[in-house]
Design an enzyme around this catalytic site. Structure first.
Site, PDB file in Angstrom:
ATOM      1  N   VAL A  18      42.976  37.547  45.512  1.00 20.29           N
ATOM      2  CA  VAL A  18      44.243  37.974  44.979  1.00 20.29           C
ATOM      3  C   VAL A  18      44.452  39.393  45.233  1.00 20.29           C
ATOM      4  O   VAL A  18      45.450  39.923  45.519  1.00 20.29           O
ATOM      5  CB  VAL A  18      44.338  37.651  43.388  1.00 20.29           C
ATOM      6  CG1 VAL A  18      45.741  38.391  42.673  1.00 20.29           C
ATOM      7  CG2 VAL A  18      44.317  36.130  43.009  1.00 20.29           C
ATOM      8  N   ARG A  50      31.327  45.751  45.884  1.00 18.57           N
ATOM      9  CA  ARG A  50      29.937  45.967  46.954  1.00 18.57           C
ATOM     10  C   ARG A  50      30.865  46.776  47.951  1.00 18.57           C
ATOM     11  O   ARG A  50      31.905  46.388  48.422  1.00 18.57           O
ATOM     12  CB  ARG A  50      29.526  44.878  47.255  1.00 18.57           C
ATOM     13  CG  ARG A  50      28.454  44.262  46.519  1.00 18.57           C
ATOM     14  CD  ARG A  50      27.782  42.935  47.169  1.00 18.57           C
ATOM     15  NE  ARG A  50      27.600  43.207  48.441  1.00 18.57           N
ATOM     16  CZ  ARG A  50      26.974  42.162  49.193  1.00 18.57           C
ATOM     17  NH1 ARG A  50      27.023  40.894  48.984  1.00 18.57           N
ATOM     18  NH2 ARG A  50      26.756  42.353  50.476  1.00 18.57           N
ATOM     19  N   LYS A 110      43.418  36.115  32.560  1.00 20.60           N
ATOM     20  CA  LYS A 110      43.722  35.037  31.305  1.00 20.60           C
ATOM     21  C   LYS A 110      42.463  35.090  30.336  1.00 20.60           C
ATOM     22  O   LYS A 110      42.745  34.928  29.169  1.00 20.60           O
ATOM     23  CB  LYS A 110      43.725  33.443  31.804  1.00 20.60           C
ATOM     24  CG  LYS A 110      42.780  33.036  32.799  1.00 20.60           C
ATOM     25  CD  LYS A 110      43.223  31.870  33.407  1.00 20.60           C
ATOM     26  CE  LYS A 110      42.138  31.551  34.373  1.00 20.60           C
ATOM     27  NZ  LYS A 110      42.094  32.029  35.570  1.00 20.60           N
ATOM     28  N   GLU A 195      35.743  25.158  41.999  1.00 19.56           N
ATOM     29  CA  GLU A 195      34.734  26.002  42.145  1.00 19.56           C
ATOM     30  C   GLU A 195      33.352  25.333  42.357  1.00 19.56           C
ATOM     31  O   GLU A 195      33.437  24.236  41.875  1.00 19.56           O
ATOM     32  CB  GLU A 195      34.386  26.984  41.174  1.00 19.56           C
ATOM     33  CG  GLU A 195      35.664  27.903  40.543  1.00 19.56           C
ATOM     34  CD  GLU A 195      35.917  29.053  41.609  1.00 19.56           C
ATOM     35  OE1 GLU A 195      35.072  29.653  42.354  1.00 19.56           O
ATOM     36  OE2 GLU A 195      36.965  29.307  41.799  1.00 19.56           O
ATOM     37  N   LYS A 210      44.824  29.537  29.016  1.00 20.09           N
ATOM     38  CA  LYS A 210      46.328  29.768  29.148  1.00 20.09           C
ATOM     39  C   LYS A 210      47.249  29.335  27.863  1.00 20.09           C
ATOM     40  O   LYS A 210      48.118  29.731  27.642  1.00 20.09           O
ATOM     41  CB  LYS A 210      46.573  28.873  30.153  1.00 20.09           C
ATOM     42  CG  LYS A 210      46.052  29.456  31.801  1.00 20.09           C
ATOM     43  CD  LYS A 210      45.992  28.495  32.854  1.00 20.09           C
ATOM     44  CE  LYS A 210      45.467  29.166  34.076  1.00 20.09           C
ATOM     45  NZ  LYS A 210      45.213  28.272  35.184  1.00 20.09           N
ATOM     46  N   GLY A 309      46.198  30.386  43.835  1.00 22.36           N
ATOM     47  CA  GLY A 309      46.157  30.864  45.302  1.00 22.36           C
ATOM     48  C   GLY A 309      46.512  32.376  45.264  1.00 22.36           C
ATOM     49  O   GLY A 309      47.144  32.947  44.645  1.00 22.36           O
TER      50      GLY A 309
HETATM   51  N1  HSE Z   1      41.435  27.351  38.681  1.00 28.78           N
HETATM   52  C1  HSE Z   1      42.843  27.414  38.228  1.00 28.78           C
HETATM   53  C2  HSE Z   1      43.461  26.076  38.508  1.00 28.78           C
HETATM   54  C3  HSE Z   1      43.496  28.566  38.781  1.00 28.78           C
HETATM   55  O1  HSE Z   1      42.758  25.162  39.179  1.00 28.78           O
HETATM   56  O2  HSE Z   1      44.457  26.217  38.330  1.00 28.78           O
HETATM   57  C4  HSE Z   1      43.241  29.803  38.303  1.00 28.78           C
HETATM   58  O3  HSE Z   1      43.782  29.890  36.843  1.00 28.78           O
END
Ligand code: HSE
Length: 434
Positions: A18, A50, A110, A195, A210, A309
């Site tokens: 971002v 870093r 968030k 992730e 959220k 994204g």
């Molecule tokens: N990991 C989140 C998603 C995006 O899959 O929507 C960041 O909040």
């Protein structure tokens, strides 16, 4: 187009997916942004963890990078701080220092806002600065400003959202391709949505943060992530998805924020639920996000778009940057936190919703009567019953209830699992969106 004279100096904390996009968009659109704001935005420094990493692809002047984030936010020549590092610390301390030093803050954090939004807004008010965080919920989708500003004259009663793209992708694959949960998760990881450790998405922590932010803004009450009832999607089976399909519904992970009872309390929950395919949220495919808002005068509104994204999230960050920069130029601040209603969060046990229950039972006389009696004992009314014979002496029984409290339903399910004739309670899922 003339370039206005004044300059506002921006500190950027974080230069990942971002942050690097924010820097790129600041640079690429600098002339337009200056014309819109009435002042030129200039990067004063970029704090990174870093310094030895090659960042030549970002196009950022290498002399701007620093590992001293605390020093950067305290600098006198910094007017605005953009925080896109994430996590609680050091983000919280850096934001508080920036505000104490009179700098407005734009963040996408968030977790921090859901944890400590009240304290951060209080600090912003005390120091006469702005705190904006459109990117923290549903990425590029303009949502928090519409709730805080466009709907400020209305009475919001409910916010129903798909606010996590990873889980929506997984559930969509399960629905459209018949994929199992584990395989769909692997696909989400391969595509870069999930992730390596998918816990925050799959177990609903991301959506719960959220939901807390949305509920606080919508209902003018302090709500934190710890107040949110949270269930993830890892127990959603292909049988649940097929069962939803059979009744013209689809399984989605929903963040639900609502005024309850006479409007004196707030309900906030995140869990998988079946919604009718005719509901606007049912058509939200892949990793997209959407939020459905119900307000007394406006009626039903739907906000839709990419929820994550680099570029989409940077768009939301830049929108906030332009807003707070305009405020700086005009010598004002925007609306602060609004908690005046101070509604308490209602316990999950009192939440009223419909349920879909699937049972594996013996197929012999009296079974349906025994099952129905268990529902009646807890005052849970049955809306529909569907039975499919499974093998010579077994059956699948699918029951959809009318509205019932979570408490009554939990007691019913406990009772059902004790019945000799019920071999297994295969799934229990809430039904929403009608
Ligand atoms: N990991 C989140 C998603 C995006 O899959 O929507 C960041 O909040």
């Amino acid at each position: 187009m003339s370039t206005p004279g004044p300059v506002l100096r921006v500190a950027l904390l974080g230069c990942g997916v971002v942050g690097s996009e924010v820097a790129r968009q600041l640079n690429d659109h600098s002339t337009d942004l200056a014309a819109r704001i009435g002042a030129r935005l200039e990067l004063a420094g970029v704090a990174v963890r870093r310094l030895d990493r090659d960042r030549s692809d970002t196009g950022i002047d290498p002399s701007l990078f620093t590992a001293d984030a605390a020093g950067l936010v305290a600098r006198d020549d910094v007017d605005l701080v953009i925080e896109v590092v994430g996590g609680i610390e050091p983000a919280r301390s850096l934001i508080l220092t920036a505000m104490e030093r009179g700098k407005s803050v734009v963040t996408a954090n968030k977790a921090l806002l859901a944890d400590d939004g009240y304290a951060l807004h209080t600090a912003a008010d005390k120091h006469g600065v702005d705190l904006y965080y459109e990117a923290a919920v549903a990425g590029a989708i303009p949502l928090l400003r519409p709730l805080r500003e466009s709907l400020a004259g209305d009475h919001i009663t409910r916010v129903l959202g798909i606010v996590n793209g990873t889980t929506n992708y997984i559930l969509d694959q399960m629905d459209s391709q018949g994929t199992g949960f584990a395989e769909a998760l692997e696909e989400a990881q391969a595509l870069g949505y999930a992730e390596a450790d998918p816990t925050a998405d799959v177990d609903g922590f991301d959506a719960a943060a959220k939901a807390a932010i949305l509920a606080g803004i919508a209902f003018h009450s302090p709500v934190s992530a710890a107040d949110v009832h949270r269930e993830g999607i890892s127990d959603v089976t292909t049988a649940d998805v097929a069962s939803a399909k059979a009744m013209g519904a689809v399984v989605k992970l929903l963040a639900i924020c609502e005024l309850t009872g006479d409007g004196s309390t707030v309900g906030v929950r995140v869990h998988p639920a079946m919604i009718p395919r005719s509901h606007p949220l049912a058509g939200v495919r892949g990793a997209y996000n959407a939020v459905f808002v119900e307000a007394a005068a406006a009626g039903q509104l739907m906000f839709y778009g990419p929820g994550a994204g680099g570029a989409p999230t940077a768009s939301a960050v830049l929108g906030d940057v332009v807003t707070v920069a305009r405020h700086r130029v005009g010598g004002v601040t925007g609306p602060g936190g609004s908690w005046y209603a101070d509604r308490p969060v209602r316990s999950m046990g009192q939440t009223v919703t419909r349920y879909h229950i699937s049972l594996d039972v013996d197929d012999r006389p009296g079974v349906l009567a025994a099952v129905a009696t268990e529902f009646a004992r807890h005052d849970v009314s049955i809306e529909t019953v569907r039975q499919r014979t499974e093998g010579p002496d077994g059956a699948d029984l699918v029951i959809v209830t009318h509205q019932a409290t979570d408490e009554a339903l939990t007691a019913t399910v406990n009772g059902l699992s004790q019945l000799d004739t019920v071999r297994e309670v295969m799934s229990v899922m809430r039904v929403e969106g009608e």
